[in-house]
Design a protein around this motif. Structure first.
Motif, PDB file in Angstrom:
ATOM      1  N   HIS A  96       0.834  -1.196   0.000  1.00  0.00           N
ATOM      2  CA  HIS A  96       0.000   0.000   0.000  1.00  0.00           C
ATOM      3  C   HIS A  96       0.869   1.247   0.000  1.00  0.00           C
ATOM      4  CE1 HIS A  96      -4.057  -1.740   1.420  1.00  0.00           C
ATOM      5  NE2 HIS A  96      -3.418  -2.560   0.609  1.00  0.00           N
ATOM      6  N   ALA A  97       0.458   2.263  -0.794  1.00  0.00           N
ATOM      7  CA  ALA A  97       1.224   3.511  -0.837  1.00  0.00           C
ATOM      8  C   ALA A  97       0.598   4.510   0.127  1.00  0.00           C
ATOM      9  CB  ALA A  97       1.196   4.083  -2.251  1.00  0.00           C
ATOM     10  N   PRO A  98       1.388   5.168   0.956  1.00  0.00           N
ATOM     11  CA  PRO A  98       0.803   6.113   1.905  1.00  0.00           C
ATOM     12  C   PRO A  98       0.223   7.325   1.180  1.00  0.00           C
ATOM     13  CG  PRO A  98       3.165   6.302   1.943  1.00  0.00           C
ATOM     14  CD  PRO A  98       2.854   5.148   1.034  1.00  0.00           C
ATOM     15  N   LEU A  99      -0.697   8.015   1.859  1.00  0.00           N
ATOM     16  CA  LEU A  99      -1.344   9.183   1.258  1.00  0.00           C
ATOM     17  C   LEU A  99      -0.398  10.369   1.256  1.00  0.00           C
ATOM     18  CD1 LEU A  99      -3.817   7.404   1.767  1.00  0.00           C
ATOM     19  CD2 LEU A  99      -5.036   9.440   2.509  1.00  0.00           C
ATOM     20  N   GLU A 100      -0.581  11.219   0.255  1.00  0.00           N
ATOM     21  CA  GLU A 100       0.091  12.515   0.287  1.00  0.00           C
ATOM     22  C   GLU A 100      -0.386  13.246   1.540  1.00  0.00           C
ATOM     23  OE1 GLU A 100       2.103  13.887  -2.156  1.00  0.00           O
ATOM     24  OE2 GLU A 100       2.032  11.995  -3.266  1.00  0.00           O
ATOM     25  N   GLU A 101       0.441  14.162   2.019  1.00  0.00           N
ATOM     26  CA  GLU A 101       0.063  14.901   3.221  1.00  0.00           C
ATOM     27  C   GLU A 101      -1.270  15.630   3.054  1.00  0.00           C
ATOM     28  OE1 GLU A 101       2.738  17.033   6.465  1.00  0.00           O
ATOM     29  OE2 GLU A 101       3.494  17.260   4.422  1.00  0.00           O
ATOM     30  N   GLU A 102      -1.470  16.239   1.858  1.00  0.00           N
ATOM     31  CA  GLU A 102      -2.715  17.003   1.626  1.00  0.00           C
ATOM     32  C   GLU A 102      -3.925  16.083   1.621  1.00  0.00           C
ATOM     33  OE1 GLU A 102      -0.074  17.644  -0.538  1.00  0.00           O
ATOM     34  OE2 GLU A 102       0.500  19.647   0.154  1.00  0.00           O
ATOM     35  N   GLU A 103      -3.749  14.924   0.973  1.00  0.00           N
ATOM     36  CA  GLU A 103      -4.847  13.956   0.924  1.00  0.00           C
ATOM     37  C   GLU A 103      -5.245  13.533   2.336  1.00  0.00           C
ATOM     38  OE1 GLU A 103      -4.732  10.722  -2.437  1.00  0.00           O
ATOM     39  OE2 GLU A 103      -2.717  11.074  -1.665  1.00  0.00           O
ATOM     40  N   ARG A 104      -4.220  13.277   3.143  1.00  0.00           N
ATOM     41  CA  ARG A 104      -4.479  12.790   4.485  1.00  0.00           C
ATOM     42  C   ARG A 104      -5.165  13.872   5.325  1.00  0.00           C
ATOM     43  NH1 ARG A 104       0.647  11.093   7.083  1.00  0.00           N
ATOM     44  NH2 ARG A 104       0.723  13.249   7.783  1.00  0.00           N
ATOM     45  N   TRP A 105      -4.661  15.096   5.185  1.00  0.00           N
ATOM     46  CA  TRP A 105      -5.199  16.204   5.967  1.00  0.00           C
ATOM     47  C   TRP A 105      -6.709  16.356   5.755  1.00  0.00           C
ATOM     48  CZ3 TRP A 105      -4.483  18.785  10.066  1.00  0.00           C
ATOM     49  CH2 TRP A 105      -5.053  20.055  10.251  1.00  0.00           C
ATOM     50  N   LEU A 106      -7.109  16.231   4.480  1.00  0.00           N
ATOM     51  CA  LEU A 106      -8.529  16.353   4.145  1.00  0.00           C
ATOM     52  C   LEU A 106      -9.351  15.316   4.906  1.00  0.00           C
ATOM     53  CD1 LEU A 106     -10.600  17.725   2.251  1.00  0.00           C
ATOM     54  CD2 LEU A 106     -10.213  15.858   0.656  1.00  0.00           C
ATOM     55  N   ARG A 107      -8.774  14.143   5.142  1.00  0.00           N
ATOM     56  CA  ARG A 107      -9.541  13.034   5.726  1.00  0.00           C
ATOM     57  C   ARG A 107      -9.466  12.959   7.242  1.00  0.00           C
ATOM     58  NH1 ARG A 107      -8.240  12.053   0.741  1.00  0.00           N
ATOM     59  NH2 ARG A 107      -9.661  10.905  -0.597  1.00  0.00           N
ATOM     60  N   VAL A 108      -8.505  13.672   7.832  1.00  0.00           N
ATOM     61  CA  VAL A 108      -8.405  13.586   9.296  1.00  0.00           C
ATOM     62  C   VAL A 108      -8.838  14.872   9.989  1.00  0.00           C
ATOM     63  CG1 VAL A 108      -6.551  11.897   9.214  1.00  0.00           C
ATOM     64  CG2 VAL A 108      -5.986  14.321   9.317  1.00  0.00           C
ATOM     65  N   ASN A 109      -8.924  15.963   9.208  1.00  0.00           N
ATOM     66  CA  ASN A 109      -9.177  17.241   9.855  1.00  0.00           C
ATOM     67  C   ASN A 109     -10.670  17.555   9.907  1.00  0.00           C
ATOM     68  OD1 ASN A 109      -8.762  19.823  10.934  1.00  0.00           O
ATOM     69  ND2 ASN A 109      -8.915  20.702   8.880  1.00  0.00           N
ATOM     70  N   TYR A 110     -11.389  16.877  10.781  1.00  0.00           N
ATOM     71  CA  TYR A 110     -12.796  17.243  10.966  1.00  0.00           C
ATOM     72  C   TYR A 110     -13.201  16.973  12.403  1.00  0.00           C
ATOM     73  CZ  TYR A 110     -13.981  12.253  10.529  1.00  0.00           C
ATOM     74  OH  TYR A 110     -14.085  10.902  10.704  1.00  0.00           O
ATOM     75  N   ASP A 111     -14.262  17.662  12.814  1.00  0.00           N
ATOM     76  CA  ASP A 111     -14.794  17.445  14.154  1.00  0.00           C
ATOM     77  C   ASP A 111     -15.731  16.261  14.111  1.00  0.00           C
ATOM     78  OD1 ASP A 111     -13.531  19.593  15.213  1.00  0.00           O
ATOM     79  OD2 ASP A 111     -15.195  20.972  14.832  1.00  0.00           O
ATOM     80  N   SER A 112     -15.674  15.459  15.128  1.00  0.00           N
ATOM     81  CA  SER A 112     -16.627  14.369  15.236  1.00  0.00           C
ATOM     82  C   SER A 112     -17.314  14.507  16.586  1.00  0.00           C
ATOM     83  CB  SER A 112     -15.888  13.040  15.123  1.00  0.00           C
ATOM     84  OG  SER A 112     -16.794  11.981  15.273  1.00  0.00           O
ATOM     85  N   PRO A 113     -18.412  15.284  16.633  1.00  0.00           N
ATOM     86  CA  PRO A 113     -19.029  15.592  17.924  1.00  0.00           C
ATOM     87  C   PRO A 113     -19.558  14.340  18.606  1.00  0.00           C
ATOM     88  CG  PRO A 113     -19.959  16.916  16.152  1.00  0.00           C
ATOM     89  CD  PRO A 113     -19.149  15.860  15.518  1.00  0.00           C
ATOM     90  N   VAL A 114     -19.577  14.381  19.935  1.00  0.00           N
ATOM     91  CA  VAL A 114     -20.191  13.300  20.713  1.00  0.00           C
ATOM     92  C   VAL A 114     -21.480  13.839  21.322  1.00  0.00           C
ATOM     93  CG1 VAL A 114     -18.040  12.138  21.255  1.00  0.00           C
ATOM     94  CG2 VAL A 114     -18.844  13.963  22.731  1.00  0.00           C
ATOM     95  N   PRO A 115     -22.394  12.935  21.696  1.00  0.00           N
ATOM     96  CA  PRO A 115     -23.662  13.412  22.284  1.00  0.00           C
ATOM     97  C   PRO A 115     -23.406  14.263  23.528  1.00  0.00           C
ATOM     98  CG  PRO A 115     -23.800  11.087  21.745  1.00  0.00           C
ATOM     99  CD  PRO A 115     -22.378  11.483  21.527  1.00  0.00           C
TER     100      PRO A 115
END
Lengths: 356, 559
Positions: free
Chosen positions: B468-487
């Motif tokens: 498997h090839a690792p993601l580019e930094e930009e690609e990864r950032w898009l997928r990890v940089n979000y809020d995931s609120p809890v109840p």
């Protein structure tokens, strides 16, 4: 306002906003922002010939727009509509195509210019919090209080304040009362409950106004019926309002097919299988116009309320709740179909005071 | 500092003249290079704005020839022959006349009608973009309300304009409005008199609608458009998530020259496309329907698309049993539910949504980076559910066409749609939410394990694996940089002294709603998790190297 052209590592590199309530991921557990990606050059940035080509394309598109305008004016002069539908269509098409080319030429040229020749370096600007600073807020509150103090109404002169707000609140009434009072005409809601049918009014064909003889109505035939009136009355506005309530659909069924109608005990509202029902749907008032001879069903084309003509015009399907009111009919001495009376209940859609 | 030179060019002199009187230089300095983010979906609102401009321009043309009067006239024109000598209102006569006698009249009528359809359409699509990306969150709740108000005004503008020609179709549309208005409890009959100035149809409705259509509604729209854009500029535009985009910056292109050129170009393209539609696609040929007459109506007539959902709801509602007589007064629930209550619920929900969502998220921050719809599964699901309900109602409004085109029983279609109205949105919600959660898991999987490279490697022990090839930094950032609120977490029912806490029940209700929103969640990958995944992979790599040798570029070896 600071402008950073494509910053490799500007302030935006810092960790995203620290999450507060409702989020679980703490700042330390975050990845770091790699920053705005490096700028990629376009062909027109690096190849002067490509830039020249783009410039020529843009110029060509502007010229095309001019040609479209000219074409439209030529079409206006050379192809006047001759009044026929096809002539009007041709004129519309040519005028429209000219105008469309003229507009699209400018539009496509502008976009192409922006995309191929104008700078395409992404820029970064900072946002500032929208809320004003604490000092500003304090100043604002102080200014407001100063203003209130100057007006001399703070904490006293309750009567003055009451009179002031009272006057402001009441003055629109002087405009609203005459407006609302007059906007509804005569407000005579009882008009909803009556139509122009009365004892002895002949049933006439819509729209010619010719009275109908019972002998002319063959079994299975459908008549769109209006009350007989003078030709002059049918050219007035009042007629349209009256017609909106008075239209009737008349059908002759085999007397044995006619299971029930709405006439009370001891009366006959139909005549030898001829029944007449209000054509105004009891749902929202569309004309109920589609009659199916096989099933004796009457269907409203607007919302598909379906009524059974052979069974008191009761609802068999759809959004209507009530049966269509029946017009009691009989024949006069000359054999013409006439109404015995107005409808026994208000026609058309329901309203609050319907049964009052 | 050197003494400023007097301007010499014409532009310079004009600018100097203006600036001395208006200090316009401050504005120019502020806005000329103001940065706006770029994305195709930011153009949807522009389409609405520019359709409105086209509406005003073509509408102005039409007012030159339209006569907003219900006075009865005989049509004297020779064309079309079917209309010659007929009795009709001056409004209808002038509509036919401007179509047949005025050069470009029909073109402008058709451009105007198509523009109206596109206007409402682009507002709705724009609104979906706002909804699904969470652009309504703080600080933009107020602008969401402004936008929704404009949607309602746009519907009013569309309906009032549709009624003006006073043809059979629009007259029947007005009659349906009359029926709906009369069903309103207590004041319905009086409302009908207010609308029509007399009994339906009376002689006032066309001039009244005309005033609303060309003055009141457009004036309000222009006012609100100004407010909408002012707030947009003040708050700066939102941006899609990506590398370098944060809640504290704005990444994009400057207003001048790029946006000036793009927006101007876009205006001309939209005007051009609308003109092309007006030139080539005929619409609302009123002379085929004839002037309004209360008697005729034909099947297969549908309102403009944005009214379809109300018309469809009217068709779906079963009638029998839904008209209640209370104390001698008549209450038509078979009209009130579909025509008043259902749209009422829809718009109330839309107006309340930003506040509702902020409440159940416990969120008071400013948001300028948009959400990817997958990262808010419940919001996205609710949006799709509303869309499905809308489509079911719109389909119901075409049930007669479906019946004739597909030779189906209209009663069966209506019953199927009645069921679908309740089942469809729930199913759509469930599917959408699952799809969103699935996409989030896919994102996690991608970040943790990288792209499939298609390169299969065999170990010495015979085991096969895919590198498997690792993601580019930009690609990864898009997928990890979000809020995931809890109840939401709430205070217990009893306080420290064992006394029942006031407001616990209300808190508990909000918590339940919050649980509905955020119970099922997929958290973004943390660096620690990635590290763990890598150290696990490291072991594979060492073995993987041996059989493949130096040819194995890329892959995980770099890490």
């Amino acid at each position: 306002m600071s402008e950073n052209q494509n910053p490799p590592a500007d302030t935006s590199r810092e960790v995203t906003v620290a999450p507060e309530a409702g989020t679980v991921v703490g700042p330390a557990e975050r990845f770091t922002d790699p920053g705005v990606p490096e700028h990629k050059h376009r062909l027109t940035d690096t190849d002067p010939r490509a830039a020249k080509r783009a410039e020529r394309t843009v110029t060509f598109l502007f010229v095309l727009s001019v040609l479209g305008t000219i074409g439209s004016i030529v079409a206006y002069i050379m192809v006047p509509p001759d009044g026929t539908t096809s002539g009007v269509r041709l004129s519309t098409l040519l005028l429209g195509l000219g105008l469309a080319v003229s507009l699209l030429g400018i539009g496509v040229a502008g976009i192409h210019w922006a995309k191929s020749l104008m700078g395409d370096r992404e820029m970064v600007q900072e946002r500032h919090p929208l809320a004003s600073s604490d000092e500003t807020r304090a100043d604002a509150v102080r200014d407001l209080n100063d203003g209130l103090q100057d007006s001399g109404v703070v904490g006293r002169r309750g009567v003055l304040k009451g009179a002031f707000f009272g006057a402001l609140a009441l003055f629109p009434l002087a405009i609203a009362v005459p407006l609302i009072g007059s906007v509804g005409g005569d407000w005579n809601i009882s008009k909803f409950k009556h139509t122009m049918w009365k004892n002895g009014t002949r049933l006439a064909i819509d729209p010619s106004g010719r009275p109908i003889k019972a002998s002319d109505v063959t079994v299975g035939s459908v008549f769109h019926v209006i009350p007989e009136t003078t030709e002059e009355f049918r050219e007035t506005h009042e007629w349209i309002t009256e017609k909106s309530k008075a239209v009737v659909l008349m059908v002759r069924l085999n007397p044995e097919d006619l299971r029930t109608d709405q006439s009370p005990e001891g009366e006959t509202w139909s005549h030898e299988g001829i029944v007449a029902y209000s054509k105004i749907c009891t749902h929202v008032g569309c004309p109920v116009a589609l009659y199916e001879q096989q099933t004796h069903h009457l269907l409203c084309p607007c919302h598909q309320s379906t009524f059974d003509i052979a069974d008191s015009a009761k609802v068999v399907f759809g959004p209507a709740n009530r049966r269509l009111p029946q017009l009691p009919i009989t024949v006069d001495d000359e054999g013409y179909l006439v109404a015995q009376d107005d409808f026994a209940e208000p026609i058309g859609p329901s309203f609050w005071e319907r049964l009052k | 500092m050197a003494k400023p030179q007097r301007p010499t060019t014409a532009i310079g002199k004009t600018a100097d003249y203006l600036d001395q009187r208006t200090s316009i230089g401050v504005l120019v300095k502020e806005f000329a290079r103001k940065v706006f983010p770029d994305h195709w979906s930011f153009m949807l609102g522009e389409i609405a704005l520019f359709s409105f401009v086209v509406l005003v321009a073509s509408g102005f043309f039409l007012t030159m020839f339209f006569e907003p009067s219900m006075a009865l006239v005989r049509y004297e024109g020779e064309h079309p022959a079917s209309m010659h000598g007929q009795l009709m209102s001056a409004a209808f006569a002038s509509t036919v006349e401007m179509s047949f006698e005025v050069r470009g009249g029909l073109l402008m009528r058709q451009i105007h009608h198509w523009s109206a359809l596109i206007f409402v359409g682009s507002i709705v699509v724009h609104m979906f973009r706002i909804f699904f990306t969470g652009a309504f969150r703080k600080p933009r709740e107020l602008n969401w309300i402004v936008g929704l108000t404009m949607l309602i005004l746009a519907l009013a503008a569309g309906f009032s304009g549709y009624s003006l020609p006073d043809d059979v179709l629009s007259g029947n549309g007005l009659r349906i409005i009359d029926g709906v208005v009369k069903s309103i409890p207590v004041i319905g009959s009086f409302m009908s008199f207010i609308v029509f100035g007399a009994e339906f149809p009376g002689g006032h409705i066309i001039p009244r609608l005309f005033t609303l259509h060309i003055f009141v509604i457009p004036a309000l729209l222009i006012l609100l458009i100004g407010l909408h854009l002012f707030l947009m500029v003040l708050q700066k535009h939102t941006q899609y998530p990506g590398a370098g985009r944060t809640d504290k910056n704005v990444v994009g292109y400057p207003a001048a020259p790029v946006y000036v050129a793009k927006m101007t170009g876009n205006f001309f393209i939209i005007a051009g496309v609308l003109t092309l539609m007006g030139a080539t696609m005929s619409i609302n040929n009123v002379w085929n329907y004839g002037p309004y007459d209360p008697s005729p109506v034909s099947a297969g007539t549908q309102p403009d698309w944005y009214i379809l959902f109300v018309d469809g709801a009217l068709r779906l509602m079963p009638g029998p049993g839904w008209e209640w007589v209370i104390g001698g007064f008549t209450l038509s629930m078979n009209l009130l539910i579909p025509a008043v209550i259902v749209p009422g619920i829809l718009f109330t929900l839309l107006f309340a949504w930003p506040f509702l969502e902020a409440r159940v998220t416990g969120d008071h921050r400013e948001h300028h980076v948009l959400d990817r719809p997958r990262n808010r599964p419940v919001r996205t699901g609710v949006g799709v559910a509303l869309l499905v309900a809308f489509i079911v109602c719109a389909l119901a409004a075409t049930n007669d066409l479906i019946a004739t085109h597909f030779s189906l029983d209209i009663f069966v279609i209506t019953w199927a749609l009645r069921v679908l109205f309740f089942v469809g949105p729930v199913f759509a919600f469930w599917v959408t939410k699952r799809v969103c959660l699935g996409l989030q898991r896919k994102d996690r999987e991608l970040v943790l394990h990288g792209h499939e490279s298609g390169r299969i490697v065999r170990f010495a022990n015979g085991e096969y694996i895919e590198v498997h090839a690792p993601l580019e930094e930009e690609e990864r950032w898009l997928r990890v940089n979000y809020d995931s609120p809890v109840p939401l977490e709430i205070q217990p029912a009893m306080d420290a002294r064992g006394v029942r806490r006031k407001g616990y029940k209300s808190d508990r209700r909000w918590q339940r709603l919050s649980q509905f929103f955020y119970e099922d969640r997929v958290a973004p990958v943390t660096p620690a998790e990635l590290e763990a995944a890598h150290s696990h992979a490291q072991h594979d790599e060492i073995e993987a190297k041996e059989p493949t040798g130096a040819g194995a570029a890329g892959g995980r070896r770099k890490r």
